[in-house]
Design an enzyme around this catalytic site. Structure first.
Site, PDB file in Angstrom:
ATOM      1  CG  HIS A  69      57.564  42.400  72.503  1.00 18.49           C
ATOM      2  ND1 HIS A  69      57.145  41.718  73.614  1.00 18.49           N
ATOM      3  CD2 HIS A  69      58.918  42.421  72.574  1.00 18.49           C
ATOM      4  CE1 HIS A  69      58.204  41.353  74.331  1.00 18.49           C
ATOM      5  NE2 HIS A  69      59.294  41.768  73.716  1.00 18.49           N
ATOM      6  CG  ASP A 116      60.974  38.347  76.190  1.00 17.65           C
ATOM      7  OD1 ASP A 116      60.612  39.063  75.246  1.00 17.65           O
ATOM      8  OD2 ASP A 116      61.717  38.744  77.111  1.00 17.65           O
TER       9      ASP A 116
HETATM   10  C1  MIC Z   1      64.051  42.154  73.960  1.00 21.66           C
HETATM   11  O1  MIC Z   1      63.978  42.679  75.067  1.00 21.66           O
HETATM   12  O2  MIC Z   1      65.049  42.245  73.227  1.00 21.66           O
HETATM   13  C2  MIC Z   1      62.867  41.362  73.450  1.00 21.66           C
HETATM   14  C3  MIC Z   1      62.261  42.133  72.354  1.00 21.66           C
HETATM   15  O3  MIC Z   1      61.915  41.230  74.482  1.00 21.66           O
HETATM   16  C4  MIC Z   1      63.377  39.997  73.017  1.00 21.66           C
HETATM   17  C5  MIC Z   1      62.408  39.162  72.321  1.00 21.66           C
HETATM   18  C6  MIC Z   1      62.187  39.548  70.899  1.00 21.66           C
HETATM   19  O4  MIC Z   1      63.123  39.922  70.209  1.00 21.66           O
HETATM   20  O5  MIC Z   1      61.040  39.461  70.474  1.00 21.66           O
HETATM   21  C7  MIC Z   1      63.962  39.157  74.144  1.00 21.66           C
HETATM   22  O6  MIC Z   1      64.451  39.719  75.100  1.00 21.66           O
HETATM   23  O7  MIC Z   1      64.004  37.941  74.046  1.00 21.66           O
HETATM   24 FE1  SF4 Z   2      59.568  43.951  76.507  1.00 21.34          FE
HETATM   25 FE2  SF4 Z   2      61.962  42.814  76.154  1.00 21.34          FE
HETATM   26 FE3  SF4 Z   2      61.736  45.368  76.919  1.00 21.34          FE
HETATM   27 FE4  SF4 Z   2      61.068  43.478  78.582  1.00 21.34          FE
HETATM   28  S1  SF4 Z   2      63.102  43.860  77.759  1.00 21.34           S
HETATM   29  S2  SF4 Z   2      59.917  45.338  78.200  1.00 21.34           S
HETATM   30  S3  SF4 Z   2      60.178  41.954  77.253  1.00 21.34           S
HETATM   31  S4  SF4 Z   2      61.098  44.509  74.962  1.00 21.34           S
END
Ligand code: MIC
Ligand code: SF4
Length: 643
Positions: free
Chosen positions: A65, A119
């Protein structure tokens, strides 16, 4: 009576409760995953538990991330996570190795196993027949320590797939169709199980696209059977020994049914600002676009990338469009480099990004003001791209690539014959960016490396006798965790620093919230339905905790966020009579007397609106374990008390 696949896997892992739908069950977790943006907190929590080595069959930490190292913070977090992993028995997937869900599917996922990940898109693993669930970091920490993971025993929805996708219609269009029918809250409390003849026509990466974006339904998870196609995939990954055939019994009973004839689907788009605001591309055709982004854990497999390369071959991106492509993993990128597809993309004018989340979480590539951006991602919440008035449409890689060439929304079916692209018989396997932990006997030699940005998590107190606090914020329906705790390149580096990141809490809705909440000292938030949908980030609970939020009263909650609130010791309450929502204004004083006693005696709790002079009832419909957690002031306190 036969069992659904969901019931088979859950009951094989059941350690507490009974398989009664709607009741709380505890399951054993075989595998865990974390990513860096939620990982630092999860590992701080794991350290606080004092368990020397993880007790799971496999735990993996991914860095995907926060890979824009615009300052020391992200690099410090990576180093911290890497050192914790080495010491405590966790595999460490280094930055550049790819997006957690893509890499986990390729290298670690095993049919029939349970996986929780910090996640929300962890259900990607359902593409190979796992029960894979998104959870808060604290739940993952507990599971790593060998603790039980608790969920509400889900209802199971049977999605019966028949027919076969027509050329240019993609797996993304299948899940967009499901979202159109069920909505962003249609999956709450349910597992979406895919069955029927149509399943056989979908490859593992296509299945994973569908289960990945099942997160947007609010579902506990989604799952496909594990069949010969799964075996082929695992074999191509050099892991045929991990294959186990799995499917539902013929006489399994389901709670709900959805029928989808794949042959009738057409290319679709989720329009701003919700993944369920779905329209056919044919209705949008001809509208000018500014940007196209291809990648994310939903659509960054080799299969997706090869389709894109085929479309781009010998062509040039439209002069008014910026095209960014992020292949999902090192494996994918390596194979594209070796088979020439990468050169095709570069030739066409694509901007190649690192194998990471990137623009999906607002880490770069924010569109221009009011920019129309077509993305193969899974979320198009307002502001998530980093441009507040950006207009994000979620589409398949095919639609994205074709539109990048024409400069307007284009139905890919207008392009003529589609290429027949299938998976390779063998993927290129090189796990040199996955660092194994040291042996247990050597763990003391590993020093955990902490940077100055890594601050301890906020401590919550046991539940007070009475909560007497003002409503610091009133918000509407479908508030996402991207509203509560926004992400993006500026804010994500603060994920290890709750006091600092709290300055941005609810900034998307109301920039004055942070100061007001701090000034009030303690407060209550009032929200509409599906409050906290979206990500698993526990920061959306930890920042409010730090700012003194004691309770959140809503019409309904999204699953992971509600669990995170309880883990943080914040009381989640729902209106018994939704009309009471309208009678409360921001800054009203709300008083809940003898809250612990009221919760202990039943689920209905009386709240007094002191400002307006009336009482109303709220539901605190929780298991005894969850109530105990609230009395203790959250999961960590509760775990310490009970160990
Ligand atoms: C997202 O897609 O919103 C994230 C970033 O992957 C989040 C996790 C996060 O906020 O670090 C998720 O989907 O859980
Ligand atoms: Fe990364 Fe969340 Fe986006 Fe998937 S949805 S690519 S885990 S930020």
């Amino acid at each position: 009576m036969g069992q659904t696949l969901t019931e088979k896997i859950l009951s094989a892992h059941l350690v507490e409760g009974e398989m009664v739908k709607g009741s709380e069950i505890g399951i054993r977790i075989d595998q865990t995953l974390t990513q860096d943006a939620t990982g630092t907190m999860a590992y701080l929590e794991f350290e606080a538990m004092g368990v020397p080595r993880v007790k799971t069959e496999r735990s993996v930490a991914y860095i995907d991330h926060n890979t824009l190292q615009n300052g020391f913070e992200n690099a410090d977090d990576h180093r911290f996570i890497g050192s914790v992993c080495k010491k405590h028995g966790i595999y460490f997937s280094r930055p550049g190795n790819g997006i957690c869900h893509q890499v986990h599917l390729e290298r670690f996922g095993i049919p029939g196993k349970t996986l929780i990940g910090s996640d929300s898109h962890t259900p990607t693993g359902g593409g190979i027949g796992m029960i894979a669930i998104g959870a808060g970091g604290m739940d993952v920490a507990v599971a790593m320590g060998g603790g039980t993971y608790y969920i509400t025993c889900p209802k199971v929805v049977k999605v019966n797939l028949t027919g076969k996708l027509q050329p240019w219609v993609a797996a993304k269009d299948v899940i967009l169709e499901v979202l159109k029918r069920l909505s962003v809250k249609g999956g709450v409390g349910k597992v979406i199980e895919y069955c029927g003849e149509g399943v056989k026509t979908l490859s593992v990466p296509e299945r994973a696209t569908i289960t990945n974006m099942g997160a947007e339904l609010g579902a506990t998870t989604s799952i496909f059977p594990s069949d010969e196609i799964t075996r082929e995939f695992l074999k191509a990954q050099g892991r045929e020994e991990d294959f186990v055939p799995l499917c539902a019994d013929d006489d399994a009973e389901y709670d709900e049914f959805v029928d989808i004839d794949l042959s009738t689907l057409e290319p679709l788009a989720a329009c701003p600002h919700s993944p369920d605001n779905v329209k056919p591309i044919s209705e949008l055709s001809g509208q000018k676009i500014d940007q196209v982004c291809i990648g994310s854990c939903t659509n960054s497999s080799l299969l997706d990338m090869m389709k894109v390369a085929h479309i781009l071959k010998g062509k040039t991106v439209h002069p008014d469009v910026s095209l960014a492509i992020a292949p999902g993993s090192k494996q994918v990128l390596n194979m594209l480099a070796n088979n020439g597809a990468l050169a095709i993309m570069i030739d066409a004018g694509a901007r190649i990004l690192e194998s990471a989340c990137g623009p999906c979480i607002g880490m770069g590539q924010s569109p221009n003001s009011k920019g129309i951006s077509l993305r193969t991602f899974n979320r198009n919440f307002e502001g998530r791209s980093g441009t507040k008035d950006g207009q994000i449409y979620l589409v398949s890689p095919e639609t994205a690539a074709v539109s990048a060439l024409t400069g307007v929304f284009t139905d890919p079916r207008t392009l003529g014959e589609a290429a027949d692209i299938s998976l390779p018989e063998k993927f290129t396997i090189n796990d040199n960016m996955i660092v194994p932990p040291v042996d247990e006997k050597d763990m003391d030699s590993v020093e955990v490396l902490r940077g100055p940005n890594i601050k301890p998590f906020p401590v919550s107190e046991p539940l007070a006798e009475t909560i007497d606090a003002k409503c610091s914020l009133k918000v509407g329906d479908n508030i996402t965790t991207d509203h509560i705790m926004p992400a993006g390149a500026k804010i994500l580096p603060l994920r290890s620093n709750i006091p600092k990141i709290s300055e941005y809490c609810f900034a998307v809705c109301d920039e004055s919230f942070h100061d007001r909440a701090l000034e009030l000292g303690k407060s209550i938030i009032v929200g509409g339905s599906n409050y906290g949908q979206g990500s698993s980030r526990e920061h959306a609970a930890l920042a409010p905790l730090y700012l003194g939020v004691k309770a959140v009263i809503t019409k309904s909650f999204a699953r992971i966020h509600m669990a995170n609130l309880i883990n943080a010791g914040i009381v989640p309450m729902t209106f018994v009579n939704e009309a009471d929502y309208d009678k409360i204004d921001q800054m009203d004083e709300l008083k809940i007397e003898h809250i612990g006693k009221q919760i202990a005696e039943g689920n209905i709790v009386k709240v007094t609106n002191v400002t307006k002079g009336f009482d109303f009832d709220v539901n605190v419909d929780l298991s005894d374990r969850q109530k105990d957690m609230l009395y203790a002031g959250g999961l960590l306190n509760y775990t310490k008390q009970n160990s």
